[in-house]
Design a protein around this motif. Structure first.
Motif, PDB file in Angstrom:
ATOM      1  N   THR A 374       0.836  -1.198   0.000  1.00 16.62           N
ATOM      2  CA  THR A 374       0.000   0.000   0.000  1.00 16.62           C
ATOM      3  C   THR A 374       0.871   1.249   0.000  1.00 16.62           C
ATOM      4  OG1 THR A 374      -0.095   0.095   2.411  1.00 16.62           O
ATOM      5  CG2 THR A 374      -1.793  -1.213   1.302  1.00 16.62           C
ATOM      6  N   PRO A 375       0.387   2.329  -0.566  1.00 14.67           N
ATOM      7  CA  PRO A 375       1.152   3.578  -0.523  1.00 14.67           C
ATOM      8  C   PRO A 375       1.530   3.983   0.896  1.00 14.67           C
ATOM      9  CG  PRO A 375      -0.638   3.766  -2.108  1.00 14.67           C
ATOM     10  CD  PRO A 375      -0.835   2.460  -1.395  1.00 14.67           C
ATOM     11  N   ALA A 376       0.658   3.713   1.862  1.00 16.23           N
ATOM     12  CA  ALA A 376       0.950   4.081   3.255  1.00 16.23           C
ATOM     13  C   ALA A 376       2.121   3.275   3.795  1.00 16.23           C
ATOM     14  CB  ALA A 376      -0.288   3.886   4.122  1.00 16.23           C
ATOM     15  N   GLN A 377       2.175   1.975   3.486  1.00 14.19           N
ATOM     16  CA  GLN A 377       3.267   1.152   3.989  1.00 14.19           C
ATOM     17  C   GLN A 377       4.581   1.478   3.291  1.00 14.19           C
ATOM     18  OE1 GLN A 377       0.864  -2.721   5.735  1.00 14.19           O
ATOM     19  NE2 GLN A 377       1.610  -2.835   3.652  1.00 14.19           N
ATOM     20  N   LEU A 378       4.511   1.839   2.018  1.00 13.90           N
ATOM     21  CA  LEU A 378       5.722   2.270   1.331  1.00 13.90           C
ATOM     22  C   LEU A 378       6.221   3.580   1.940  1.00 13.90           C
ATOM     23  CD1 LEU A 378       7.807   1.928  -0.901  1.00 13.90           C
ATOM     24  CD2 LEU A 378       6.232   3.115  -2.450  1.00 13.90           C
ATOM     25  N   ALA A 379       5.315   4.495   2.218  1.00 16.98           N
ATOM     26  CA  ALA A 379       5.704   5.761   2.839  1.00 16.98           C
ATOM     27  C   ALA A 379       6.330   5.527   4.212  1.00 16.98           C
ATOM     28  CB  ALA A 379       4.485   6.677   2.968  1.00 16.98           C
ATOM     29  N   GLN A 380       5.784   4.581   4.967  1.00 14.89           N
ATOM     30  CA  GLN A 380       6.347   4.267   6.285  1.00 14.89           C
ATOM     31  C   GLN A 380       7.771   3.736   6.143  1.00 14.89           C
ATOM     32  OE1 GLN A 380       4.160   1.292   8.456  1.00 14.89           O
ATOM     33  NE2 GLN A 380       5.428   1.476  10.291  1.00 14.89           N
ATOM     34  N   ALA A 381       8.000   2.882   5.146  1.00 11.92           N
ATOM     35  CA  ALA A 381       9.343   2.346   4.922  1.00 11.92           C
ATOM     36  C   ALA A 381      10.314   3.464   4.563  1.00 11.92           C
ATOM     37  CB  ALA A 381       9.308   1.290   3.825  1.00 11.92           C
ATOM     38  N   ILE A 382       9.895   4.366   3.695  1.00 13.74           N
ATOM     39  CA  ILE A 382      10.758   5.477   3.308  1.00 13.74           C
ATOM     40  C   ILE A 382      11.069   6.368   4.512  1.00 13.74           C
ATOM     41  CG2 ILE A 382      10.850   7.586   1.918  1.00 13.74           C
ATOM     42  CD1 ILE A 382       9.254   6.021  -0.241  1.00 13.74           C
ATOM     43  N   GLU A 383      10.073   6.605   5.352  1.00 18.54           N
ATOM     44  CA  GLU A 383      10.293   7.408   6.565  1.00 18.54           C
ATOM     45  C   GLU A 383      11.312   6.759   7.488  1.00 18.54           C
ATOM     46  OE1 GLU A 383       6.466   7.898   8.302  1.00 18.54           O
ATOM     47  OE2 GLU A 383       5.718   9.208   6.700  1.00 18.54           O
ATOM     48  N   ARG A 384      11.322   5.434   7.540  1.00 19.11           N
ATOM     49  CA  ARG A 384      12.300   4.733   8.374  1.00 19.11           C
ATOM     50  C   ARG A 384      13.697   4.788   7.760  1.00 19.11           C
ATOM     51  NH1 ARG A 384       9.807  -0.889  10.853  1.00 19.11           N
ATOM     52  NH2 ARG A 384       7.830  -0.061  11.643  1.00 19.11           N
ATOM     53  N   LEU A 385      13.759   4.732   6.439  1.00 16.76           N
ATOM     54  CA  LEU A 385      15.057   4.697   5.766  1.00 16.76           C
ATOM     55  C   LEU A 385      15.693   6.079   5.636  1.00 16.76           C
ATOM     56  CD1 LEU A 385      14.097   2.178   2.936  1.00 16.76           C
ATOM     57  CD2 LEU A 385      15.648   1.720   4.836  1.00 16.76           C
ATOM     58  N   ASP A 386      14.881   7.102   5.533  1.00 14.56           N
ATOM     59  CA  ASP A 386      15.403   8.449   5.310  1.00 14.56           C
ATOM     60  C   ASP A 386      16.484   8.886   6.323  1.00 14.56           C
ATOM     61  OD1 ASP A 386      14.277   9.248   2.940  1.00 14.56           O
ATOM     62  OD2 ASP A 386      12.560  10.260   3.846  1.00 14.56           O
ATOM     63  N   PRO A 387      16.251   8.740   7.631  1.00 16.12           N
ATOM     64  CA  PRO A 387      17.262   9.216   8.555  1.00 16.12           C
ATOM     65  C   PRO A 387      18.607   8.498   8.439  1.00 16.12           C
ATOM     66  CG  PRO A 387      15.172   8.857   9.679  1.00 16.12           C
ATOM     67  CD  PRO A 387      15.037   8.253   8.307  1.00 16.12           C
ATOM     68  N   LEU A 388      18.569   7.268   7.979  1.00 15.30           N
ATOM     69  CA  LEU A 388      19.800   6.492   7.845  1.00 15.30           C
ATOM     70  C   LEU A 388      20.519   6.796   6.536  1.00 15.30           C
ATOM     71  CD1 LEU A 388      21.624   4.226   8.986  1.00 15.30           C
ATOM     72  CD2 LEU A 388      20.107   2.581   7.850  1.00 15.30           C
ATOM     73  N   LEU A 389      19.770   7.067   5.479  1.00 13.83           N
ATOM     74  CA  LEU A 389      20.359   7.154   4.143  1.00 13.83           C
ATOM     75  C   LEU A 389      20.532   8.572   3.629  1.00 13.83           C
ATOM     76  CD1 LEU A 389      18.459   4.178   2.455  1.00 13.83           C
ATOM     77  CD2 LEU A 389      20.795   4.204   3.314  1.00 13.83           C
TER      78      LEU A 389
END
Length: 390
Positions: A374-389
């Motif tokens: 779902t777009p929401a779950q993809l957005a959640q994954a990106i939010e988790r990855l952003d601070p690291l990457l």
């Protein structure tokens, strides 16, 4: 008809839907807090036509040994003619429980112990196990990497030909390609066809993702249809599993126009292949007959998800991705991301996002991300990855 690709389907805790336990490989392999975007399993309910057909079959109450129905064979013939322009026949089809066992069966049926099985990496991990598990010689060639970020991966015909030896007998081909998402060009396919004929090779062509071409107006060209002079050399492997999210129903088809090649393949299946899944056959026929509106809606969702992911990757220094032309799988180069030799493990431990490890595909330093969610779950994954990457 509107379809819901936005509402998450509860898969980790199915008890909230009144089910005691439906373990999910995707959602239960990693820890409770991990967001899984790894195995090629979408988070969408299958088409209503499939669900309705299954409900009707389940209501019958008897699930004994079944036969492949003529209606399913005709449905695949119609789907092939309409979507690929290839007129196949019902008697060319051999239905079996999955493309992965079909690769193994092709090795056993079409090669002898000690003969070579050639695979092109990076590649879906089961390809890399076929030779070892069948007592054959494992041979590999590599794709050509993108010449610049965002450029396509390419078939390196010179490298492929250099890997061929007098022992080489079978090429395991992936079309469209998993994990890069490439839809091979006419030029690449023509070069491959000439090479196959020149070296007298047989081909098992995994075309599992052929109904998920993401470019508007794109149409799949089965290898055996594009080069009919090679049809006597090719076992084409199809399944509704990825397109319609039916992997757990273990239903696939080997399409083999050549009678002798088909005889050899079918003979080797005896005793190694179980009887077909009666519910899987029902689901497959329903998908091919009534799933097209849902597939078109799915493609629109996948295109949007691909765009969102590409925008995010563009903000991650040291990470490169060529937007896939097909599938819901993205192949990310993390070698310059500062995450060490095992980026998949670092992303799991430090961001709580579970991806597939590129090392299993033959290319350490890469990860594969499944954006069929779902777009929401993809957005959640990106939010988790952003601070690291970032």
């Amino acid at each position: 008809m509107a379809f819901d690709f936005a509402t998450p389907v509860e898969r980790r805790h199915p008890e909230v839907r009144g089910v005691d336990a439906w373990p999910s490989q995707k959602w239960h392999h990693y820890g409770e807090e991990a967001l899984p975007l790894w195995v090629a399993d979408m988070d969408f309910a299958s088409p209503p036509a499939v669900i309705e057909a299954l409900q009707a079959r389940v209501a019958h109450g008897v699930y004994g040994y079944g036969l492949v129905p003529d209606g399913l064979r005709r449905a695949l013939c119609d789907w092939s003619a309409e979507h690929y322009g290839w007129s196949i026949r019902p008697d060319w089809q051999h239905w079996l429980p999955g493309v992965v066992p079909a690769l193994q069966l092709a090795a056993l049926a079409l090669t002898e112990p000690g003969e070579g099985i050639l695979t092109i990496t990076p590649i879906y991990p089961p390809f890399l196990k076929v030779a070892e598990r069948s007592g054959r010689l494992a041979q590999q060639a590599r794709l050509a990497e993108p010449v610049a970020p965002g450029e396509p991966w390419r078939l390196d015909l010179a490298a492929l030909e250099a890997a061929i030896t007098p022992q080489t007998r079978l090429l395991l081909w992936c079309h469209p390609h998993n994990p890069t998402g490439r839809v091979w060009s006419d030029e690449e396919l023509a070069g491959l066809a000439a090479l196959v004929e020149r070296h007298d090779l047989l081909v098992a062509s995994d075309e599992l993702h052929c109904d998920l071409l993401l470019e508007e107006g794109a149409r799949h060209r089965p290898l055996a249809a594009a080069y009919p002079e090679l049809a006597a050399r090719i076992v084409t492997l199809w399944a509704p599993s990825k397109t319609f999210n039916l992997a757990g129903l273990t239903t696939a088809c080997a399409v083999i126009p050549d009678a002798e090649l088909r005889r050899r393949f079918v003979a080797r299946c005896r005793g190694l292949q179980p009887d077909m899944n009666v519910l899987g056959m029902v689901a497959a026929e329903a998908a091919y007959r009534g799933g097209e509106p849902w597939r078109q809606a799915l493609l629109a969702v996948l295109r949007d998800n691909r765009r969102r992911l590409a925008a995010a990757v563009a903000e991650w220094p040291g990470v490169a991705m060529t937007p896939p032309e097909s599938t819901y799988l993205a192949w990310l180069d993390m070698r310059e991301a500062g995450l060490g030799e095992a980026p998949q493990q670092a992303l799991l431990e430090r961001a709580g996002v579970a991806l597939s490890d590129g090392a299993a595909f033959g290319w350490p330093g890469f990860v594969r991300l499944n954006f069929g969610t779902t777009p929401a779950q993809l957005a959640q994954a990106i939010e988790r990855l952003d601070p690291l990457l970032k």
